[in-house]
Design a protein around this motif. Structure first.
Motif, PDB file in Angstrom:
ATOM      1  N   VAL A 204       4.226  10.389  -6.458  1.00 20.84           N
ATOM      2  CA  VAL A 204       5.162  10.766  -7.642  1.00 20.84           C
ATOM      3  C   VAL A 204       4.594  11.264  -8.916  1.00 20.84           C
ATOM      4  CG1 VAL A 204       7.083  10.119  -9.174  1.00 20.84           C
ATOM      5  CG2 VAL A 204       7.192   9.503  -6.788  1.00 20.84           C
ATOM      6  N   PHE A 205       3.449  10.302  -9.431  1.00 15.81           N
ATOM      7  CA  PHE A 205       2.899  10.675 -10.787  1.00 15.81           C
ATOM      8  C   PHE A 205       2.048  12.022 -10.568  1.00 15.81           C
ATOM      9  CE2 PHE A 205      -1.186  10.197 -13.112  1.00 15.81           C
ATOM     10  CZ  PHE A 205      -0.718  10.215 -14.404  1.00 15.81           C
ATOM     11  N   PHE A 206       1.583  12.283  -9.768  1.00 17.12           N
ATOM     12  CA  PHE A 206       0.593  13.386  -9.465  1.00 17.12           C
ATOM     13  C   PHE A 206       1.652  14.743  -9.183  1.00 17.12           C
ATOM     14  CE2 PHE A 206      -3.034  10.564  -8.943  1.00 17.12           C
ATOM     15  CZ  PHE A 206      -3.786  11.113  -9.756  1.00 17.12           C
ATOM     16  N   GLY A 207       2.667  14.358  -8.759  1.00 18.63           N
ATOM     17  CA  GLY A 207       3.831  15.424  -8.534  1.00 18.63           C
ATOM     18  C   GLY A 207       4.196  15.801  -9.854  1.00 18.63           C
TER      19      GLY A 207
ATOM     20  N   ILE B 117       0.746  -1.214  -0.186  1.00 19.52           N
ATOM     21  CA  ILE B 117       0.036   0.124   0.014  1.00 19.52           C
ATOM     22  C   ILE B 117       0.961   1.243  -0.015  1.00 19.52           C
ATOM     23  CG2 ILE B 117      -1.614   1.130   1.262  1.00 19.52           C
ATOM     24  CD1 ILE B 117      -2.928  -1.464   2.328  1.00 19.52           C
ATOM     25  N   VAL B 118       1.981   1.204   0.860  1.00 25.15           N
ATOM     26  CA  VAL B 118       2.859   2.412   0.849  1.00 25.15           C
ATOM     27  C   VAL B 118       3.420   2.548  -0.375  1.00 25.15           C
ATOM     28  CG1 VAL B 118       5.013   3.240   1.924  1.00 25.15           C
ATOM     29  CG2 VAL B 118       3.086   2.182   3.412  1.00 25.15           C
ATOM     30  N   THR B 119       3.932   1.556  -1.323  1.00 24.34           N
ATOM     31  CA  THR B 119       4.460   1.752  -2.430  1.00 24.34           C
ATOM     32  C   THR B 119       3.623   2.071  -3.360  1.00 24.34           C
ATOM     33  OG1 THR B 119       5.746  -0.138  -1.853  1.00 24.34           O
ATOM     34  CG2 THR B 119       5.875   0.075  -4.164  1.00 24.34           C
ATOM     35  N   ILE B 120       2.543   1.679  -3.474  1.00 28.84           N
ATOM     36  CA  ILE B 120       1.386   2.191  -4.411  1.00 28.84           C
ATOM     37  C   ILE B 120       1.284   3.598  -4.215  1.00 28.84           C
ATOM     38  CG2 ILE B 120      -1.000   2.142  -5.081  1.00 28.84           C
ATOM     39  CD1 ILE B 120      -0.783  -1.044  -4.651  1.00 28.84           C
ATOM     40  N   LEU B 121       1.094   4.063  -3.068  1.00 29.77           N
ATOM     41  CA  LEU B 121       0.950   5.547  -2.534  1.00 29.77           C
ATOM     42  C   LEU B 121       1.871   6.377  -2.908  1.00 29.77           C
ATOM     43  CD1 LEU B 121      -1.094   5.482   0.856  1.00 29.77           C
ATOM     44  CD2 LEU B 121      -1.905   5.944  -1.292  1.00 29.77           C
TER      45      LEU B 121
END
Length: 76
Positions: A25-28, A16-20
């Motif tokens: 990073v994507f939205f950043g 879950i932490v990895t996915i978050l």
């Protein structure tokens, strides 16, 4: 029927932490690209405003168009 809680949760906390982190990073990156695009558009808008003001303030010189070949005075 009794469900075993660990077998129901197939995703671990570290997953879950990895996915978050990936989503963050994507939205950043999208945010940074949007800010960069906004900055470029603002600069382009300022350049076009300056060009427009320069053209509006420019005085057009009168050009005598009767000097062309169609308007030549031919004396007989």
């Amino acid at each position: 029927m009794m469900f075993n809680l660990p077998s129901i949760l197939l995703i671990s906390q570290s997953d879950i932490v990895t996915i978050l982190i990936i989503v963050l990073v994507f939205f950043g990156i999208l945010l940074l690209l949007g800010i960069r695009k906004s900055y470029k558009l603002k600069k382009e808008n300022e350049r076009l405003d300056k060009l427009s003001n320069d053209l509006a303030n420019k005085e057009d010189k009168y050009e005598d168009f009767t000097e062309g070949h169609m308007y030549q005075n031919k004396e007989n």
